[in-house]
Design a protein around this motif. Sequence first.
Motif, short mmCIF file in Angstrom:
data_model
loop_
_atom_site.label_atom_id
_atom_site.label_comp_id
_atom_site.label_asym_id
_atom_site.label_seq_id
_atom_site.Cartn_x
_atom_site.Cartn_y
_atom_site.Cartn_z
N TYR A 41 36.78 -4.33 -10.92
CA TYR A 41 38.01 -4.81 -11.55
C TYR A 41 37.95 -4.42 -13.02
CZ TYR A 41 38.67 -7.53 -7.33
OH TYR A 41 38.83 -7.92 -6.02
N GLU A 42 38.76 -3.45 -13.40
CA GLU A 42 38.84 -3.02 -14.80
C GLU A 42 39.80 -3.98 -15.51
OE1 GLU A 42 36.91 -0.91 -16.06
OE2 GLU A 42 36.32 0.46 -14.44
N LEU A 43 39.25 -4.94 -16.22
CA LEU A 43 40.05 -6.03 -16.77
C LEU A 43 41.07 -5.57 -17.79
CD1 LEU A 43 37.37 -8.85 -17.06
CD2 LEU A 43 38.92 -8.31 -15.17
N ASP A 44 40.85 -4.42 -18.40
CA ASP A 44 41.82 -3.92 -19.37
C ASP A 44 42.91 -3.09 -18.70
OD1 ASP A 44 39.91 -1.97 -18.76
OD2 ASP A 44 40.06 -1.01 -20.70
N GLN A 45 42.88 -2.99 -17.38
CA GLN A 45 43.87 -2.16 -16.68
C GLN A 45 44.60 -2.89 -15.56
OE1 GLN A 45 41.72 1.35 -15.40
NE2 GLN A 45 41.84 2.26 -17.44
N ILE A 46 44.18 -4.09 -15.20
CA ILE A 46 44.81 -4.79 -14.08
C ILE A 46 45.66 -5.95 -14.58
CG2 ILE A 46 43.00 -4.15 -12.43
CD1 ILE A 46 41.96 -7.08 -12.69
N PRO A 47 46.73 -6.27 -13.84
CA PRO A 47 47.50 -7.46 -14.19
C PRO A 47 46.61 -8.71 -14.06
CG PRO A 47 48.67 -6.11 -12.59
CD PRO A 47 47.30 -5.55 -12.71
N GLY A 48 46.68 -9.57 -15.02
CA GLY A 48 45.87 -10.78 -15.00
C GLY A 48 44.45 -10.58 -15.49
N GLY A 49 44.13 -9.40 -15.95
CA GLY A 49 42.78 -9.11 -16.42
C GLY A 49 42.37 -9.97 -17.60
N ARG A 50 43.28 -10.21 -18.49
CA ARG A 50 42.98 -11.04 -19.67
C ARG A 50 42.64 -12.47 -19.24
NH1 ARG A 50 40.45 -11.69 -23.99
NH2 ARG A 50 41.43 -12.97 -25.54
N GLU A 51 43.35 -12.99 -18.24
CA GLU A 51 43.09 -14.34 -17.76
C GLU A 51 41.71 -14.42 -17.09
OE1 GLU A 51 45.99 -12.68 -17.16
OE2 GLU A 51 47.24 -13.85 -18.54
N ILE A 52 41.33 -13.37 -16.36
CA ILE A 52 40.01 -13.34 -15.75
C ILE A 52 38.94 -13.31 -16.84
CG2 ILE A 52 38.42 -11.94 -14.36
CD1 ILE A 52 40.87 -11.10 -12.68
N GLU A 53 39.17 -12.50 -17.86
CA GLU A 53 38.23 -12.43 -18.98
C GLU A 53 38.08 -13.80 -19.65
OE1 GLU A 53 37.49 -9.89 -23.09
OE2 GLU A 53 39.14 -9.32 -21.76
N GLN A 54 39.17 -14.51 -19.83
CA GLN A 54 39.12 -15.84 -20.44
C GLN A 54 38.38 -16.83 -19.54
OE1 GLN A 54 43.30 -16.45 -21.14
NE2 GLN A 54 43.22 -15.49 -23.17
N ALA A 55 38.58 -16.72 -18.23
CA ALA A 55 37.87 -17.60 -17.30
C ALA A 55 36.37 -17.34 -17.35
CB ALA A 55 38.40 -17.41 -15.88
N LEU A 56 35.99 -16.07 -17.43
CA LEU A 56 34.57 -15.73 -17.55
C LEU A 56 33.99 -16.29 -18.85
CD1 LEU A 56 34.70 -12.06 -16.23
CD2 LEU A 56 33.49 -13.97 -15.15
N ALA A 57 34.77 -16.21 -19.92
CA ALA A 57 34.31 -16.73 -21.21
C ALA A 57 34.11 -18.25 -21.13
CB ALA A 57 35.30 -16.38 -22.31
N ARG A 58 35.01 -18.94 -20.45
CA ARG A 58 34.86 -20.40 -20.31
C ARG A 58 33.63 -20.74 -19.48
NH1 ARG A 58 40.44 -19.95 -19.81
NH2 ARG A 58 40.35 -20.04 -17.55
N HIS A 59 33.21 -19.81 -18.63
CA HIS A 59 32.03 -20.02 -17.79
C HIS A 59 30.75 -19.59 -18.50
CE1 HIS A 59 30.27 -20.99 -13.94
NE2 HIS A 59 29.63 -19.84 -13.93
N GLY A 60 30.88 -19.16 -19.75
CA GLY A 60 29.71 -18.79 -20.54
C GLY A 60 29.41 -17.31 -20.56
N VAL A 61 30.28 -16.50 -19.99
CA VAL A 61 30.10 -15.05 -19.99
C VAL A 61 31.16 -14.48 -20.92
CG1 VAL A 61 29.94 -12.98 -18.57
CG2 VAL A 61 29.37 -15.19 -17.58
N ALA A 62 30.90 -14.52 -22.21
CA ALA A 62 31.89 -14.11 -23.20
C ALA A 62 31.52 -12.77 -23.82
CB ALA A 62 32.02 -15.16 -24.28
N GLY A 63 32.38 -11.78 -23.63
CA GLY A 63 32.24 -10.51 -24.30
C GLY A 63 31.10 -9.64 -23.81
N ASP A 64 30.38 -10.07 -22.79
CA ASP A 64 29.26 -9.30 -22.27
C ASP A 64 29.70 -8.61 -20.98
OD1 ASP A 64 26.69 -8.28 -21.90
OD2 ASP A 64 25.98 -10.10 -20.90
#
Length: 102
Positions: A41-64
């Motif tokens: 899942y290329e988060l910068d190319q799929i619809p909803g990618g930003r929301e998935i990235e934010q969910a990962l960040a809330r789970h402690g996986v931020a920017g990695d």
Amino acid sequence: MDRVFQLAAERPVVVFSKSSCCMCHTIKTLFFDFGVNPTVYELDQIPGGREIEQALARHGVAGDFPVVFIGGNLVGGANEIMTLHLNGSLSAMLKRAGALWL
């Protein structure tokens, strides 16, 4: 985060990636070299990618990135995957997940 875990559970290997990330490319290439076809899942190319990235960040996986799931379990990023590869346990993990048959 429920959507992330749902997506991660659908396939043996799931990679949340960004198309411009060199470490993402490296890890995807490693899986392809193993003969594994990860779901990417290329988060910068799929619809909803930003929301998935934010969910990962809330789970402690931020920017990695990449963020890798094997067998529905969060394994981590490039450092964790390379460590598993170098200590010889990545292939066994991929076999247990049903991603590798050799």
